[in-house]
Design an enzyme around this catalytic site. Structure first.
Site, PDB file in Angstrom:
ATOM      1  N   LYS A 115     -17.364  34.153 -16.018  1.00 47.69           N
ATOM      2  CA  LYS A 115     -17.203  34.068 -17.474  1.00 47.69           C
ATOM      3  C   LYS A 115     -15.997  34.864 -17.947  1.00 47.69           C
ATOM      4  O   LYS A 115     -15.347  34.461 -18.912  1.00 47.69           O
ATOM      5  CB  LYS A 115     -18.472  34.521 -18.204  1.00 47.69           C
ATOM      6  N   LYS A 197     -21.443  22.747 -10.049  1.00 49.65           N
ATOM      7  CA  LYS A 197     -22.697  22.677 -10.808  1.00 49.65           C
ATOM      8  C   LYS A 197     -22.530  21.874 -12.105  1.00 49.65           C
ATOM      9  O   LYS A 197     -21.502  21.986 -12.762  1.00 49.65           O
ATOM     10  CB  LYS A 197     -23.105  24.121 -11.128  1.00 49.65           C
ATOM     11  N   LYS A 200     -23.099  22.905 -19.049  1.00 51.31           N
ATOM     12  CA  LYS A 200     -22.918  22.457 -20.434  1.00 51.31           C
ATOM     13  C   LYS A 200     -21.527  22.781 -20.946  1.00 51.31           C
ATOM     14  O   LYS A 200     -21.097  22.219 -21.944  1.00 51.31           O
ATOM     15  CB  LYS A 200     -24.002  23.008 -21.355  1.00 51.31           C
TER      16      LYS A 200
HETATM   17  P1  ATP Z   1     -22.932  27.453 -18.918  1.00 54.21           P
HETATM   18  O1  ATP Z   1     -22.416  26.228 -18.258  1.00 54.21           O
HETATM   19  O2  ATP Z   1     -22.518  27.585 -20.347  1.00 54.21           O
HETATM   20  O3  ATP Z   1     -22.742  28.688 -18.120  1.00 54.21           O
HETATM   21  P2  ATP Z   1     -25.514  26.652 -18.042  1.00 54.21           P
HETATM   22  O4  ATP Z   1     -25.497  25.166 -18.164  1.00 54.21           O
HETATM   23  O5  ATP Z   1     -25.390  27.256 -16.703  1.00 54.21           O
HETATM   24  O6  ATP Z   1     -24.479  27.290 -19.049  1.00 54.21           O
HETATM   25  P3  ATP Z   1     -27.643  28.462 -18.849  1.00 54.21           P
HETATM   26  O7  ATP Z   1     -28.047  28.668 -20.256  1.00 54.21           O
HETATM   27  O8  ATP Z   1     -26.848  29.540 -18.210  1.00 54.21           O
HETATM   28  O9  ATP Z   1     -26.876  27.086 -18.695  1.00 54.21           O
HETATM   29  O10 ATP Z   1     -28.914  28.182 -17.979  1.00 54.21           O
HETATM   30  C1  ATP Z   1     -30.196  27.867 -18.450  1.00 54.21           C
HETATM   31  C2  ATP Z   1     -31.132  27.575 -17.278  1.00 54.21           C
HETATM   32  O11 ATP Z   1     -30.755  26.318 -16.678  1.00 54.21           O
HETATM   33  C3  ATP Z   1     -31.075  28.592 -16.149  1.00 54.21           C
HETATM   34  O12 ATP Z   1     -32.383  28.797 -15.622  1.00 54.21           O
HETATM   35  C4  ATP Z   1     -30.181  27.963 -15.129  1.00 54.21           C
HETATM   36  O13 ATP Z   1     -30.457  28.423 -13.842  1.00 54.21           O
HETATM   37  C5  ATP Z   1     -30.539  26.496 -15.298  1.00 54.21           C
HETATM   38  N1  ATP Z   1     -29.421  25.607 -14.918  1.00 54.21           N
HETATM   39  C6  ATP Z   1     -28.212  25.534 -15.503  1.00 54.21           C
HETATM   40  N2  ATP Z   1     -27.432  24.600 -14.931  1.00 54.21           N
HETATM   41  C7  ATP Z   1     -28.196  24.051 -13.948  1.00 54.21           C
HETATM   42  C8  ATP Z   1     -27.966  23.018 -12.977  1.00 54.21           C
HETATM   43  N3  ATP Z   1     -26.821  22.368 -12.923  1.00 54.21           N
HETATM   44  N4  ATP Z   1     -28.959  22.702 -12.129  1.00 54.21           N
HETATM   45  C9  ATP Z   1     -30.144  23.348 -12.176  1.00 54.21           C
HETATM   46  N5  ATP Z   1     -30.418  24.332 -13.052  1.00 54.21           N
HETATM   47  C10 ATP Z   1     -29.475  24.691 -13.931  1.00 54.21           C
END
Ligand code: ATP
Ligand code: LTN
Length: 334
Positions: A115, A197, A200
């Site tokens: 980040k 991964k 969002k």
């Molecule tokens: P950003 O991309 O903004 O870092 P993010 O999509 O990783 O955000 P978070 O709010 O950090 O989202 O994560 C919320 C939950 O979703 C956490 O438990 C995280 O482990 C899970 N998560 C996020 N992305 C994935 C993914 N691609 N596959 C499985 N679990 C996920």
């Protein structure tokens, strides 16, 4: 333990639009586990401000996320669904735990490294101490289990280290939490770069399926998903695009990867992608309908927000008072 049940805590940030990865990796498991545990599901709005937010958008997204928890199937009468910012004990315990966490530990967190590379113009202290607030969230509720996606494992290990360190000095104050990583969907990958991964914050909108995408968009994104030229539907590391689609299909249908391989043996990618798209639609459509229904019922949602903030506050303050006493803060005069 609350009423003979073990405690579960988890949370999600209200930043950006939630993806299928968030749903399959986290939210869906919450629903599976919610009967077994006494659950606290938090919209972690305080974590969100570690990255600059537009106030009106943050407010809207936080409410949308809270409604999404309910729409996904979490009964807000049985599960405590609330905003982090409504329970001041989170920030208070985070301050205390900051004093039991080392700079070296926080510097090793990969999310901080990622980040801060992404937001080089705003490497604030909150971004650095983000995992301490997360530890406070979990430890306040004496959580036994914390369902998260694999990417949060490192933060959970740190939480356990902080809790053990604190307990080592003051006795058994905190329950040591265990991570719960779901068997399927723990890491959903980008549809465009399947070695990355699904996130969002991805700039390529085709890379992620958003929970609020309409059905046509979902079908289109699945059809365009990057695969390979091997023309076989196999669950193998050599075919990351196909493997990811199998993971998605498995998570949406409950079938195992081996069953999926058999189902599509000899079939082409076109048929397979269509089936993947349909399986995603069948999961997201009811979710969207329920979300829309809740959005119209303001009084109901407001009541949930109020009642659950009180409930969360009660349990959180119980732990906070215990911690304050242990570390030698003066007793309150009644
Ligand atoms: P950003 O991309 O903004 O870092 P993010 O999509 O990783 O955000 P978070 O709010 O950090 O989202 O994560 C919320 C939950 O979703 C956490 O438990 C995280 O482990 C899970 N998560 C996020 N992305 C994935 C993914 N691609 N596959 C499985 N679990 C996920
Ligand atoms: N950092 C988590 C969100 C989060 C969380 C928590 C998850 C904040 N506090 C407590 C589980 C338990 C993330 O998913 N990015």
């Amino acid at each position: 333990m609350i009423d003979g049940k073990k405690t579960l805590f988890s949370g999600m940030q209200a930043t950006g639009n939630l993806t299928l990865g968030n749903y399959l990796g986290a939210l869906k498991n919450w629903v599976t586990l919610n009967e077994e545990y006494e659950c606290f599901f938090c919209v972690v709005d305080e974590h969100s401000i570690t990255v600059r937010q537009n106030p009106a958008e943050l407010r809207k997204r936080s409410r949308d996320l809270l409604m999404l928890y309910i729409a996904a199937g979490l009964d807000p009468e049985k599960n405590c669904i609330y905003y982090q910012s409504h329970v001041s004990a989170h920030a208070e315990l985070a301050w205390i735990l900051n004093c039991y966490t080392y700079m070296g530990e926080l510097s090793r967190m990969t999310q901080f490294k990622d980040k801060s590379a992404k937001h080089a113009d705003n490497i604030n202290a909150g971004l650095f101490t983000y995992p301490v607030l997360m530890a406070a969230d979990i430890l306040l509720f004496q959580a036994d289990v914390v369902p998260v996606g694999i990417d949060q494992m490192q933060h959970l290990e740190l939480t356990r280290d902080i809790a053990n360190r604190f307990n080592g000095v003051y006795g058994d104050v905190f329950t040591i939490p265990e991570a719960y990583i779901g068997k399927v969907g723990a890491k959903i990958m980008s549809l465009q770069e399947p070695t990355k991964k699904m996130s969002k914050s991805d700039e390529n909108a085709n890379a992620s399926i958003y929970l609020m995408d309409d059905m046509d968009t979902i079908m289109r994104k699945c059809k365009r998903a990057v695969t390979d030229s091997l023309a076989q539907i196999r669950y193998s590391e050599e075919q990351p695009g196909v493997k990811n689609l199998i993971d998605i299909y498995s998570a949406c249908t409950g079938k195992t990867p081996a069953e999926v391989e058999r189902e599509f043996d000899g079939k082409g990618y076109g048929d397979f992608k269509l089936a993947v798209g349909e399986s995603v639609c069948s999961v997201l459509k009811p979710l969207q309908e329920e979300h829309a229904r809740l959005a119209k019922d303001k009084a109901y949602v407001d009541q949930i927000i109020k009642n659950n903030a009180e409930k969360a506050g009660y349990y959180a303050n119980k732990t906070l008072r215990k911690v304050q006493k242990k570390i030698g803060f003066p007793e309150r005069v009644r």
